[in-house]
Design a protein around this motif. Structure first.
Motif, PDB file in Angstrom:
ATOM      1  N   LYS A   1       7.420   8.901  21.702  1.00  0.00           N
ATOM      2  CA  LYS A   1       8.027   7.992  21.938  1.00  0.00           C
ATOM      3  C   LYS A   1       7.000   6.870  22.483  1.00  0.00           C
ATOM      4  N   MET A   2       5.488   6.914  22.947  1.00  0.00           N
ATOM      5  CA  MET A   2       5.035   6.674  23.575  1.00  0.00           C
ATOM      6  C   MET A   2       4.334   5.983  22.505  1.00  0.00           C
ATOM      7  N   HIS A   3       4.066   6.872  20.949  1.00  0.00           N
ATOM      8  CA  HIS A   3       3.622   6.304  19.675  1.00  0.00           C
ATOM      9  C   HIS A   3       4.182   4.610  19.678  1.00  0.00           C
ATOM     10  N   GLU A   4       5.300   4.943  19.482  1.00  0.00           N
ATOM     11  CA  GLU A   4       5.967   3.784  19.181  1.00  0.00           C
ATOM     12  C   GLU A   4       5.773   2.535  20.146  1.00  0.00           C
ATOM     13  N   MET A   5       6.305   2.855  21.714  1.00  0.00           N
ATOM     14  CA  MET A   5       6.013   1.731  22.429  1.00  0.00           C
ATOM     15  C   MET A   5       4.318   1.409  22.088  1.00  0.00           C
ATOM     16  N   LEU A   6       3.837   1.971  21.881  1.00  0.00           N
ATOM     17  CA  LEU A   6       1.716   1.228  21.762  1.00  0.00           C
ATOM     18  C   LEU A   6       1.514   1.811  20.584  1.00  0.00           C
ATOM     19  N   ASN A   7       1.767   2.035  19.472  1.00  0.00           N
ATOM     20  CA  ASN A   7       2.172   1.485  19.087  1.00  0.00           C
ATOM     21  C   ASN A   7       0.660   2.267  18.647  1.00  0.00           C
TER      22      ASN A   7
ATOM     23  N   PHE B   1      11.001  -7.006  34.052  1.00  0.00           N
ATOM     24  CA  PHE B   1      11.234  -6.156  33.330  1.00  0.00           C
ATOM     25  C   PHE B   1      11.172  -7.122  31.627  1.00  0.00           C
ATOM     26  N   ASP B   2      11.954  -8.121  31.510  1.00  0.00           N
ATOM     27  CA  ASP B   2      11.607  -9.278  30.512  1.00  0.00           C
ATOM     28  C   ASP B   2      10.068  -9.282  29.895  1.00  0.00           C
ATOM     29  N   GLN B   3       9.616 -10.483  31.324  1.00  0.00           N
ATOM     30  CA  GLN B   3       7.861 -10.509  30.704  1.00  0.00           C
ATOM     31  C   GLN B   3       7.516  -9.321  30.432  1.00  0.00           C
ATOM     32  N   PHE B   4       7.308  -7.881  30.689  1.00  0.00           N
ATOM     33  CA  PHE B   4       7.169  -7.139  30.037  1.00  0.00           C
ATOM     34  C   PHE B   4       7.514  -6.826  28.654  1.00  0.00           C
ATOM     35  N   ALA B   5       8.450  -6.693  28.493  1.00  0.00           N
ATOM     36  CA  ALA B   5       9.202  -6.524  26.972  1.00  0.00           C
ATOM     37  C   ALA B   5       8.363  -6.890  26.572  1.00  0.00           C
ATOM     38  N   MET B   6       8.496  -8.490  26.326  1.00  0.00           N
ATOM     39  CA  MET B   6       7.208  -9.624  25.943  1.00  0.00           C
ATOM     40  C   MET B   6       5.755  -9.125  25.574  1.00  0.00           C
ATOM     41  N   ARG B   7       5.093  -8.691  26.705  1.00  0.00           N
ATOM     42  CA  ARG B   7       3.868  -8.362  27.040  1.00  0.00           C
ATOM     43  C   ARG B   7       3.161  -7.550  26.427  1.00  0.00           C
ATOM     44  N   LEU B   8       3.416  -6.467  26.628  1.00  0.00           N
ATOM     45  CA  LEU B   8       3.012  -4.832  26.363  1.00  0.00           C
ATOM     46  C   LEU B   8       3.260  -5.193  24.565  1.00  0.00           C
ATOM     47  N   PRO B   9       4.273  -5.240  23.664  1.00  0.00           N
ATOM     48  CA  PRO B   9       4.335  -5.001  22.110  1.00  0.00           C
ATOM     49  C   PRO B   9       3.027  -6.131  21.446  1.00  0.00           C
ATOM     50  N   GLN B  10       3.173  -7.536  22.605  1.00  0.00           N
ATOM     51  CA  GLN B  10       2.216  -8.432  22.074  1.00  0.00           C
ATOM     52  C   GLN B  10       0.947  -6.799  22.293  1.00  0.00           C
ATOM     53  N   GLU B  11       0.331  -7.412  23.459  1.00  0.00           N
ATOM     54  CA  GLU B  11      -1.192  -6.001  23.690  1.00  0.00           C
ATOM     55  C   GLU B  11      -1.089  -5.131  22.597  1.00  0.00           C
TER      56      GLU B  11
ATOM     57  N   ARG C   1      -4.118   2.612  31.518  1.00  0.00           N
ATOM     58  CA  ARG C   1      -5.240   1.192  31.814  1.00  0.00           C
ATOM     59  C   ARG C   1      -4.528  -0.279  30.759  1.00  0.00           C
ATOM     60  N   SER C   2      -2.961   0.360  30.444  1.00  0.00           N
ATOM     61  CA  SER C   2      -2.912  -1.092  29.972  1.00  0.00           C
ATOM     62  C   SER C   2      -2.601  -2.694  31.031  1.00  0.00           C
ATOM     63  N   PRO C   3      -2.668  -3.292  30.662  1.00  0.00           N
ATOM     64  CA  PRO C   3      -2.584  -4.207  32.190  1.00  0.00           C
ATOM     65  C   PRO C   3      -1.410  -4.708  32.059  1.00  0.00           C
ATOM     66  N   SER C   4      -0.341  -4.570  31.352  1.00  0.00           N
ATOM     67  CA  SER C   4       0.942  -4.870  30.778  1.00  0.00           C
ATOM     68  C   SER C   4       1.537  -3.741  31.716  1.00  0.00           C
ATOM     69  N   VAL C   5       1.656  -3.111  31.219  1.00  0.00           N
ATOM     70  CA  VAL C   5       2.122  -1.167  32.617  1.00  0.00           C
ATOM     71  C   VAL C   5       1.535  -1.747  33.468  1.00  0.00           C
ATOM     72  N   ALA C   6       0.302  -2.103  34.299  1.00  0.00           N
ATOM     73  CA  ALA C   6      -0.434  -2.560  35.419  1.00  0.00           C
ATOM     74  C   ALA C   6       0.978  -3.001  36.235  1.00  0.00           C
ATOM     75  N   ALA C   7       0.981  -4.273  35.767  1.00  0.00           N
ATOM     76  CA  ALA C   7       1.588  -5.346  36.273  1.00  0.00           C
ATOM     77  C   ALA C   7       2.755  -4.712  36.320  1.00  0.00           C
TER      78      ALA C   7
END
Length: 205
Positions: free
Chosen positions: A25-31, A59-69, A45-51
Motif C-alpha cells: 500500500k505504501m509503495h503504491e502511495m509513494l511510488n 485532504f484535497d491539497q494532500f491528494a494533489m501534492r503527494l502524487p506530484q511529489e 521525510r515527505s513535506p506533503s505528509v508532514a503538512a
C-alpha cells in the motif's frame, strides 16, 4: 510490585495497535520499492505528509501534492479513496491490551495522523473512550519526530519525561523521545507491545 517510576503509558497507533496492512500500500502511495523501514523513512521525510499530518493542508491539497511529489500520476479521487481506506483496522487484541493497563496509569495516544483517518480510528475502530489523553499530530500542529510535539505532550501531561512509557514502531520517533528522557521502546504489533508493558509491570494479570 507496582512500577513507581511510570505514571503514563503512551501508545503510537499505526503498526502498534492499528494494522496498516502490508508495505505494498505504501509503495503504491509513494511510488517506491524496497524495505519497509526505508519506505517509512521516505514517508516521515515527505513535506506533503508532514503538512497534512500537522493539519496545515486539506485532504484535497494532500491528494494533489503527494502524487506530484513522488512522481505518480494517480488521480486525486482514486488516491483519496485508497488513502482513506489504508488503515485496515485494529490488530486482534489491541483494545484488550489497552484496557488491561492497570487503572492507576494515565493512558495516552501519541500518533502522527490526519483528518482523513482520525474519525475512523476513533469511531469506526472504537479507540475513543479508551484513553485519558489523545495527542494527534494534525490537531497539535506538529509531527513526530519533531521535538515540538513531545514538548507539547510533556507540557500537557505535566509529568517528568522519565515517568512516561512510550511505545512506537519507528526508530526515529523512539530516538527523539529517549533524547528527552522518555522511556521509549520500539515495538510492532500487540505481542511486542504486551512484552514491553509487562516488563514494566503496568498490565493487570
Amino acid at each position: 510490585m507496582e512500577n513507581t517510576e511510570i505514571s503514563v503509558v503512551m501508545f503510537d497507533l499505526g503498526n502498534v495497535l492499528v494494522d496498516l496492512g502490508d508495505v505494498e500500500k505504501m509503495h503504491e502511495m509513494l511510488n517506491t520499492e524496497g524495505e519497509e523501514s526505508d519506505v517509512w523513512l521516505k514517508w516521515l521525510r515527505s513535506p506533503s505528509v508532514a503538512a497534512f499530518d500537522s493539519g496545515k493542508i486539506t485532504f484535497d491539497q494532500f491528494a494533489m501534492r503527494l502524487p506530484q511529489e513522488v512522481g505518480s500520476n494517480v488521480d486525486k479521487e482514486t488516491f483519496k479513496k485508497a488513502f482513506k481506506a489504508w488503515p485496515k483496522g485494529l490488530f486482534t487484541g489491541a483494545l484488550e491490551l489497552v484496557q488491561s493497563v492497570k487503572p492507576n496509569y494515565h493512558r495516552a495516544i501519541l500518533s502522527n495522523t490526519n483528518a482523513a483517518h482520525w474519525s475512523r480510528l476513533m469511531n469506526e475502530m472504537g479507540l475513543a473512550g479508551n484513553f485519558h489523553s489523545y495527542f494527534a499530530s494534525h490537531l497539535i500542529g506538529s509531527v513526530k519526530p519533531d521535538r515540538s510535539i513531545y514538548d507539547y505532550v510533556l507540557d500537557a501531561l505535566q509529568v517528568a519525561p522519565e515517568k512516561i512509557l512510550f511505545i512506537d514502531d519507528n526508530q526515529v520517533n523512539i530516538d527523539m523521545a529517549q533524547t528527552l528522557g522518555i522511556q521509549a521502546h520500539r515495538v510492532k504489533g500487540v505481542e511486542e507491545a504486551k512484552n514491553v508493558l509487562n516488563s514494566y509491570n503496568v498490565l493487570q494479570e
